[in-house]
Design a protein around this motif. Structure first.
Motif, PDB file in Angstrom:
ATOM      1  N   HIS A 172      28.847   7.856 -86.388  1.00 18.80           N
ATOM      2  CA  HIS A 172      27.455   8.032 -86.804  1.00 18.80           C
ATOM      3  C   HIS A 172      27.456   8.685 -88.193  1.00 18.80           C
ATOM      4  O   HIS A 172      27.340   9.908 -88.297  1.00 18.80           O
ATOM      5  CB  HIS A 172      26.700   8.924 -85.816  1.00 18.80           C
ATOM      6  CG  HIS A 172      26.739   8.441 -84.402  1.00 18.80           C
ATOM      7  ND1 HIS A 172      25.865   7.502 -83.916  1.00 18.80           N
ATOM      8  CD2 HIS A 172      27.552   8.770 -83.363  1.00 18.80           C
ATOM      9  CE1 HIS A 172      26.128   7.273 -82.638  1.00 18.80           C
ATOM     10  NE2 HIS A 172      27.155   8.024 -82.280  1.00 18.80           N
ATOM     11  N   PHE A 229      21.273   9.278 -85.398  1.00 17.73           N
ATOM     12  CA  PHE A 229      22.366   8.769 -84.591  1.00 17.73           C
ATOM     13  C   PHE A 229      22.219   7.273 -84.332  1.00 17.73           C
ATOM     14  O   PHE A 229      23.036   6.680 -83.645  1.00 17.73           O
ATOM     15  CB  PHE A 229      22.463   9.546 -83.271  1.00 17.73           C
ATOM     16  CG  PHE A 229      22.936  10.951 -83.484  1.00 17.73           C
ATOM     17  CD1 PHE A 229      22.019  11.955 -83.806  1.00 17.73           C
ATOM     18  CD2 PHE A 229      24.261  11.278 -83.372  1.00 17.73           C
ATOM     19  CE1 PHE A 229      22.444  13.250 -84.016  1.00 17.73           C
ATOM     20  CE2 PHE A 229      24.698  12.578 -83.568  1.00 17.73           C
ATOM     21  CZ  PHE A 229      23.783  13.572 -83.893  1.00 17.73           C
ATOM     22  N   ARG A 230      21.184   6.664 -84.856  1.00 18.31           N
ATOM     23  CA  ARG A 230      20.976   5.226 -84.669  1.00 18.31           C
ATOM     24  C   ARG A 230      21.858   4.411 -85.595  1.00 18.31           C
ATOM     25  O   ARG A 230      22.306   3.337 -85.247  1.00 18.31           O
ATOM     26  CB  ARG A 230      19.516   4.865 -84.905  1.00 18.31           C
ATOM     27  CG  ARG A 230      18.614   5.411 -83.834  1.00 18.31           C
ATOM     28  CD  ARG A 230      17.223   4.818 -83.970  1.00 18.31           C
ATOM     29  NE  ARG A 230      16.300   5.412 -83.058  1.00 18.31           N
ATOM     30  CZ  ARG A 230      16.180   5.101 -81.775  1.00 18.31           C
ATOM     31  NH1 ARG A 230      16.946   4.180 -81.272  1.00 18.31           N
ATOM     32  NH2 ARG A 230      15.305   5.693 -81.019  1.00 18.31           N
ATOM     33  N   GLN A 231      22.103   4.901 -86.794  1.00 14.49           N
ATOM     34  CA  GLN A 231      22.942   4.184 -87.745  1.00 14.49           C
ATOM     35  C   GLN A 231      24.403   4.386 -87.357  1.00 14.49           C
ATOM     36  O   GLN A 231      24.869   5.517 -87.219  1.00 14.49           O
ATOM     37  CB  GLN A 231      22.691   4.690 -89.151  1.00 14.49           C
ATOM     38  CG  GLN A 231      23.476   3.931 -90.201  1.00 14.49           C
ATOM     39  CD  GLN A 231      23.221   4.485 -91.597  1.00 14.49           C
ATOM     40  OE1 GLN A 231      22.657   5.555 -91.765  1.00 14.49           O
ATOM     41  NE2 GLN A 231      23.644   3.750 -92.586  1.00 14.49           N
ATOM     42  N   LEU A 232      25.106   3.291 -87.170  1.00 15.60           N
ATOM     43  CA  LEU A 232      26.509   3.349 -86.763  1.00 15.60           C
ATOM     44  C   LEU A 232      27.391   2.829 -87.879  1.00 15.60           C
ATOM     45  O   LEU A 232      26.966   2.020 -88.708  1.00 15.60           O
ATOM     46  CB  LEU A 232      26.731   2.510 -85.506  1.00 15.60           C
ATOM     47  CG  LEU A 232      25.984   2.957 -84.257  1.00 15.60           C
ATOM     48  CD1 LEU A 232      26.164   1.933 -83.148  1.00 15.60           C
ATOM     49  CD2 LEU A 232      26.476   4.314 -83.808  1.00 15.60           C
ATOM     50  N   CYS A 242      31.451  13.216 -84.374  1.00 13.81           N
ATOM     51  CA  CYS A 242      30.282  12.330 -84.342  1.00 13.81           C
ATOM     52  C   CYS A 242      30.155  11.533 -85.627  1.00 13.81           C
ATOM     53  O   CYS A 242      29.757  10.364 -85.615  1.00 13.81           O
ATOM     54  CB  CYS A 242      29.004  13.126 -84.119  1.00 13.81           C
ATOM     55  SG  CYS A 242      28.964  14.055 -82.585  1.00 13.81           S
ATOM     56  N   ALA A 290      24.803  11.355 -88.982  1.00 10.42           N
ATOM     57  CA  ALA A 290      24.571  12.362 -87.939  1.00 10.42           C
ATOM     58  C   ALA A 290      24.141  13.700 -88.535  1.00 10.42           C
ATOM     59  O   ALA A 290      23.355  14.422 -87.922  1.00 10.42           O
ATOM     60  CB  ALA A 290      25.822  12.548 -87.093  1.00 10.42           C
TER      61      ALA A 290
END
Length: 177
Positions: free
Chosen positions: A163, A171-174, A159, A166
């Motif tokens: 992310h 998990f919104r920040q990529l 993950c 994470a």
């Protein structure tokens, strides 16, 4: 003469009424347009600071979320409840065997609080569907990652490659890739 006076006095009243009505409608339209622009503005609808979690959690579930993160993220990345169906979370909370490791199960009332959080934010389980215990077998995970080339074998530590936050349950920040 009295008829002439009456006619003259009516004309100015007729001219003022449409102008006043038109002015009132114009001001009302401008005010409503301004209010709608404020209400639908992207800046006012979007929070200025990053949420820092998967979803905003109502106050009545926040303690359950905190207990979930405290107990689960101490060993691995805590997954958002929506990634797995409710049945999977139920089974994981009831078992002391956790992916080949014997863990100390949560006791009530902590377990109830975590269960309320997970069951509220997880997804339903289809009647004929096998209960997925691995993330890569979850149809929700696949739906949340359409057209994403995932590493094989897929592990929870994978993950972080997409992310980077994470581990902080964000998990919104990529990543830029």
């Amino acid at each position: 003469m009295s008829n002439l006076v009456k006619r003259k006095s009516r004309k100015p009243k007729l001219k003022r009424r449409p102008l006043g009505l038109l002015l009132t409608i114009l001001l009302w339209s401008l005010a409503m347009g301004w209010l709608l622009a404020i209400a639908t503005s992207a800046q006012s609808a979007t929070p200025t600071s990053e949420i820092g979690t998967v979803d905003v959690v109502p106050a009545r579930y926040q303690l359950g979320q905190e207990l979930y993160l405290e107990n689960c993220s101490s060993c691995h990345i805590a997954l958002p409840p929506a990634v797995l169906p409710t049945q999977t979370w139920k089974d994981l909370l009831e078992e002391s065997q956790h992916y080949g490791v014997n863990i100390k199960p949560l006791l009530d009332p902590s377990r109830n609080l975590v269960w309320r959080y997970l069951s509220t934010f997880s997804r339903s389980h289809l009647k004929d569907e096998a209960t997925p215990y691995r993330v890569n077998n979850s149809r929700y995970f696949k739906a949340l990652h359409p057209q994403v080339k995932l590493p094989q074998p897929l592990q929870i530590s994978s993950c972080v490659s997409c992310h980077p936050s994470a581990k902080e349950y964000n998990f919104r920040q990529l990543s830029s890739e």
